[in-house]
Design a protein around this motif. Structure first.
Motif, short mmCIF file in Angstrom:
data_model
loop_
_atom_site.label_atom_id
_atom_site.label_comp_id
_atom_site.label_asym_id
_atom_site.label_seq_id
_atom_site.Cartn_x
_atom_site.Cartn_y
_atom_site.Cartn_z
N SER A 404 30.78 13.43 44.32
CA SER A 404 30.59 14.86 44.05
C SER A 404 31.69 15.35 43.12
CB SER A 404 30.62 15.66 45.35
OG SER A 404 31.92 15.59 45.95
N GLU A 408 31.64 21.68 42.96
CA GLU A 408 30.37 21.78 43.70
C GLU A 408 30.57 22.11 45.16
OE1 GLU A 408 27.18 18.80 41.90
OE2 GLU A 408 28.99 17.73 42.51
N LEU A 409 31.76 21.85 45.69
CA LEU A 409 32.02 22.01 47.11
C LEU A 409 32.66 23.36 47.40
CD1 LEU A 409 33.56 18.46 47.75
CD2 LEU A 409 31.14 19.13 47.69
N MET A 415 29.07 20.86 51.44
CA MET A 415 27.92 21.04 50.55
C MET A 415 26.68 21.07 51.44
SD MET A 415 27.14 18.90 47.08
CE MET A 415 26.02 19.55 45.83
N ILE A 417 22.67 21.32 51.63
CA ILE A 417 21.50 21.06 50.80
C ILE A 417 20.23 21.32 51.59
CG2 ILE A 417 20.26 19.30 49.49
CD1 ILE A 417 22.95 20.03 48.26
N GLU A 425 19.85 17.18 45.33
CA GLU A 425 21.14 17.56 45.93
C GLU A 425 22.12 18.13 44.90
OE1 GLU A 425 22.01 14.79 49.66
OE2 GLU A 425 21.45 13.56 47.93
N ASN A 428 24.35 23.83 46.11
CA ASN A 428 25.08 24.03 47.35
C ASN A 428 24.72 25.40 47.93
OD1 ASN A 428 26.86 24.19 49.48
ND2 ASN A 428 28.68 23.70 48.28
#
Length: 454
Positions: A404, A408-409, A415, A417, A425, A428
């Motif tokens: 990742s 994105e986190l 995260m 999904i 995926e 987020n």
């Protein structure tokens, strides 16, 4: 209802109502043989029948069509050793006692001998048992195949070998790794996949008149990607690394075809259950030329709990007992083969905790509920900051996922999904669904404490 005890009348009704997706699952007069084919680092969709249209895989496509295949099948780990330990124990890797890759040199440990393996279960049920191919579940006397329930063992104990010299070259010193029943043997120059087919054929022939269980763990398409020349020529117009990977896949398909041909020549096909599954997703390691595998829309690969790391091709064939050319979309996992095969073969399960659940009802009906309303993964990362995931229905919560991007986190490395809306995926949804994050996090925290209990 126990599907092995359906009456003939009800079975006939099922056939009328369900067509090709329904078939009588009657208890056989004699115990069926069982072959579990476990491939190595094979991409989520890397068979022609699963969508890889640039591949030639006629034998595995034919085997898949002869039985029931899964579209949502998962490994309990995205790395080799824990995946294999979970398959053979019917347990999550944590409960099986092997969460990381096992030792690659003689004297190193692996899955504890206290585990009761699938081979030990079959052995207790009157079967002769064999391991052929890759092991990678332990490399000392306690953890090697003959001490884990296998009457016969042929193959290598570490993570991979050169298919011609049978040496491990990836991190020195170079180590020879070829064994028969715990004794090192030397067969330089012989192509290992051919040796596997030969050994398997001899084992089946010697057990033609009594039930056998064979774990056929072929070392392909794992690096060093030594597909045969005919297939390298066949794929000469594909770019590298796909060319090398595809040649390895088709070589593997051809060797498995020879195994099935031998089974048929012995007159054993109709009374043999064949399971096929990949151990986890494809590798993008430098040693695998940086990739070559195909996961379609699914993100990730080996080492990651994204779908491409844990979602795998899988199917089961048993002519006359399991529906042909049927597809099941329910969530299922490698830990489920243990109780499934026990039920089909009429073997008593051990009196210990199993995490797997029999797939017999799912295989019998496309409308049967999933075996796992909730499923968990925990692999790699650090002790303080592990990689893990939990899935419940369409929701999947990942923590610190490998492969990742930091942006994105969320702040806690989560995260969330929704796989129905976002199978790739990418989106987020944690910020908009804090209650779901907390619910799935709590489920994981409860599970990770419990799963280490024996």
């Amino acid at each position: 209802m126990n599907t092995n005890k359906l009456t003939l009348g009800f079975a006939a009704l099922l056939m009328l109502c369900g067509g090709a997706n329904a078939i009588a699952q009657t208890k056989p007069a004699i115990k069926p043989n069982v072959i579990v084919i476990y491939t190595d680092d094979q991409g989520t969709l890397d068979l022609n029948i699963y969508g890889a249209k640039d591949l030639t895989t006629p034998n595995l496509d034919r085997l898949a069509r002869s039985g029931t295949r899964f579209s949502n099948f998962y490994a309990a780990s995205p790395i080799c050793s824990p995946s294999r330990a979970s398959l053979l124990s019917g347990r999550y890797p944590q409960r099986a006692g092997l969460v990381d890759n096992a030792a690659g040199a003689y004297g190193g440990g692996g899955m504890p001998g206290s585990q009761f393996t699938m081979a030990e279960m079959f052995k207790a049920g009157g079967y002769n048992t064999a391991h052929i191919g890759k092991w990678h579940i332990g490399y000392n006397p306690e953890t090697m195949p003959n001490q884990q329930g296998f009457n016969y063992s042929f193959g290598f104990m570490g993570g991979c070998i050169d298919s011609y010299s049978h040496f491990y070259y990836w991190g020195g010193p170079n180590r020879h790794d070829l064994w028969r029943n715990g004794t090192e043997i030397w067969e330089a120059g012989h192509y290992f996949p051919d040796m596997m087919v030969d050994e398997a054929g001899k084992f089946m022939a010697s057990n033609k008149s009594k039930p056998f269980f064979m774990y056929f763990a072929i070392n392909m398409p794992h690096y060093p990607l030594q597909g045969e020349k005919k297939w390298l020529d066949h794929y000469k117009n594909l770019p590298i690394p796909r060319r090398f990977y595809a040649a390895s896949i088709s070589t593997m398909d051809e060797k498995i075809g020879l195994l099935l041909k031998k089974l048929d020549a012995l007159g054993l096909t109709k009374n043999t259950i064949v399971v096929f599954q990949a151990d986890q997703g494809h590798s993008e390691e430098e040693r695998a030329f940086g990739g070559g595998g195909y996961a379609g829309p699914y993100r990730g690969s080996k080492f990651s709990v994204f779908e491409g790391g844990v979602k795998v091709p899988a199917f089961i064939s048993w002519p006359g007992h399991i529906a042909a050319n049927a597809i099941r979309s329910q969530f299922a996992a490698n830990i489920d083969w243990y109780p499934t095969l026990a039920e089909y073969c009429g073997i008593k399960l051990p009196e210990r905790k199993l995490d797997g659940v029999s797939l017999v009802p799912v295989i019998a009906s496309p409308s049967a509920p999933t075996t796992h309303p909730v499923f968990y993964w925990q692999s790699l990362g650090s002790k303080e900051d592990p990689q893990w995931a939990v899935r419940e229905g369409d929701w999947k919560l990942l923590h610190n996922p490998i492969q990742s991007k930091k942006e994105e986190l969320d702040a806690n490395k989560f995260m969330l999904i929704n796989l129905k809306r976002d199978s790739s995926e990418k989106v987020n949804e944690a910020a908009n669904n804090p209650e779901i994050v907390e619910k799935l996090k709590a489920k994981y925290q409860t599970w990770i404490k419990e799963v280490y209990e024996q």
